[in-house]
Write an enzyme that holds these catalytic residues in place. Structure first.
Site, PDB file in Angstrom:
ATOM      1  CG  HIS A 101      -0.257  -0.125   2.516  1.00  0.00           C
ATOM      2  ND1 HIS A 101       0.122  -1.348   3.033  1.00  0.00           N
ATOM      3  CD2 HIS A 101       0.141   0.803   3.419  1.00  0.00           C
ATOM      4  CE1 HIS A 101       0.720  -1.155   4.201  1.00  0.00           C
ATOM      5  NE2 HIS A 101       0.750   0.143   4.457  1.00  0.00           N
ATOM      6  CG  HIS A 103       1.143   5.346   4.087  1.00  0.00           C
ATOM      7  ND1 HIS A 103       0.336   5.288   5.195  1.00  0.00           N
ATOM      8  CD2 HIS A 103       1.872   4.195   4.088  1.00  0.00           C
ATOM      9  CE1 HIS A 103       0.573   4.150   5.852  1.00  0.00           C
ATOM     10  NE2 HIS A 103       1.504   3.470   5.201  1.00  0.00           N
TER      11      HIS A 103
HETATM   12  P1  5GP Z   1       1.929   0.416   7.357  1.00  0.00           P
HETATM   13  O1  5GP Z   1       2.614   0.733   8.661  1.00  0.00           O
HETATM   14  O2  5GP Z   1       1.755  -1.065   7.156  1.00  0.00           O
HETATM   15  O3  5GP Z   1       2.585   1.097   6.196  1.00  0.00           O
HETATM   16  O4  5GP Z   1       0.527   1.113   7.449  1.00  0.00           O
HETATM   17  C1  5GP Z   1      -0.662   0.464   7.689  1.00  0.00           C
HETATM   18  C2  5GP Z   1      -1.690   1.556   7.800  1.00  0.00           C
HETATM   19  O5  5GP Z   1      -2.976   0.963   7.708  1.00  0.00           O
HETATM   20  C3  5GP Z   1      -1.644   2.326   9.106  1.00  0.00           C
HETATM   21  O6  5GP Z   1      -1.421   3.710   8.831  1.00  0.00           O
HETATM   22  C4  5GP Z   1      -2.997   2.070   9.753  1.00  0.00           C
HETATM   23  O7  5GP Z   1      -3.539   3.221  10.383  1.00  0.00           O
HETATM   24  C5  5GP Z   1      -3.849   1.630   8.583  1.00  0.00           C
HETATM   25  N1  5GP Z   1      -4.872   0.655   8.925  1.00  0.00           N
HETATM   26  C6  5GP Z   1      -4.701  -0.486   9.649  1.00  0.00           C
HETATM   27  N2  5GP Z   1      -5.862  -1.157   9.753  1.00  0.00           N
HETATM   28  C7  5GP Z   1      -6.777  -0.426   9.077  1.00  0.00           C
HETATM   29  C8  5GP Z   1      -8.183  -0.601   8.828  1.00  0.00           C
HETATM   30  O8  5GP Z   1      -8.804  -1.580   9.254  1.00  0.00           O
HETATM   31  N3  5GP Z   1      -8.797   0.353   8.096  1.00  0.00           N
HETATM   32  C9  5GP Z   1      -8.127   1.444   7.610  1.00  0.00           C
HETATM   33  N4  5GP Z   1      -8.845   2.323   6.891  1.00  0.00           N
HETATM   34  N5  5GP Z   1      -6.822   1.649   7.826  1.00  0.00           N
HETATM   35  C10 5GP Z   1      -6.156   0.722   8.554  1.00  0.00           C
END
Ligand code: 5GP
Ligand code: ZN
Length: 142
Positions: A101, A103
């Site tokens: 993903h 951001h």
């Molecule tokens: P990572 O640290 O893996 O790059 O980011 C994962 C992101 O996914 C985090 O910013 C977190 O807030 C978001 N996230 C985790 N679970 C959910 C969810 O169930 N719904 C949404 N909309 N965002 C999520």
């Protein structure tokens, strides 16, 4: 391609709700539930790929288009002054959800966020040797 234990696959399937803002055949974008700044969104491929290395490069243009379209709208809707695009790959880089993903984080003048502290090379020989090592690595695997 779908992973039963993956929270983002569940969002794609509609089993977990999200605040969806953009969708194409291959891409979904929705608000991050824990925004760095309000309007922080994620752009994800609908298929389950773990990280940048698992992700098919052919999808890159679609992701970039989504980042442009969604990012432009986020900036306008929030009145932001700029935007970061960020991708965490592997736990050491802060990846918590192992479904690739991107951001999109709206940024405001003086919002005070600093993404990382920079360091420096001991000398230019060190930098040159590392650049050569990386270049050689690219040639050996491509
Ligand atoms: P990572 O640290 O893996 O790059 O980011 C994962 C992101 O996914 C985090 O910013 C977190 O807030 C978001 N996230 C985790 N679970 C959910 C969810 O169930 N719904 C949404 N909309 N965002 C999520
Ligand atoms: Zn997934």
């Amino acid at each position: 391609m779908n992973n039963q234990d993956c929270i983002f696959c569940k969002i794609v399937a509609g089993d977990i709700p999200c605040f969806k803002i953009y969708e194409t055949g291959n891409i979904l974008s929705f608000l991050d539930i824990g925004p760095v700044n309000k309007g922080h969104a994620l752009v994800i491929p609908k298929n389950h790929y773990k990280n940048i290395w698992d992700f098919p490069a052919e999808l890159g243009a679609e992701v970039l288009t989504a980042a442009q379209v969604v990012g432009d709208a986020i900036v306008k809707a929030t009145g932001a002054d700029g935007m970061n695009i960020l991708m965490n790959n592997n736990a050491a880089a802060g990846q918590l959800v192992f479904h690739a993903h991107f951001h999109l984080i709206p940024r405001f003048k003086n919002d005070g966020f600093k993404l990382w502290k920079q360091s420096e090379y001991d000398n230019m020989d060190e930098a040159s040797a590392l650049a050569q090592k990386i270049e050689k690595m690219i040639r050996s695997v491509n």
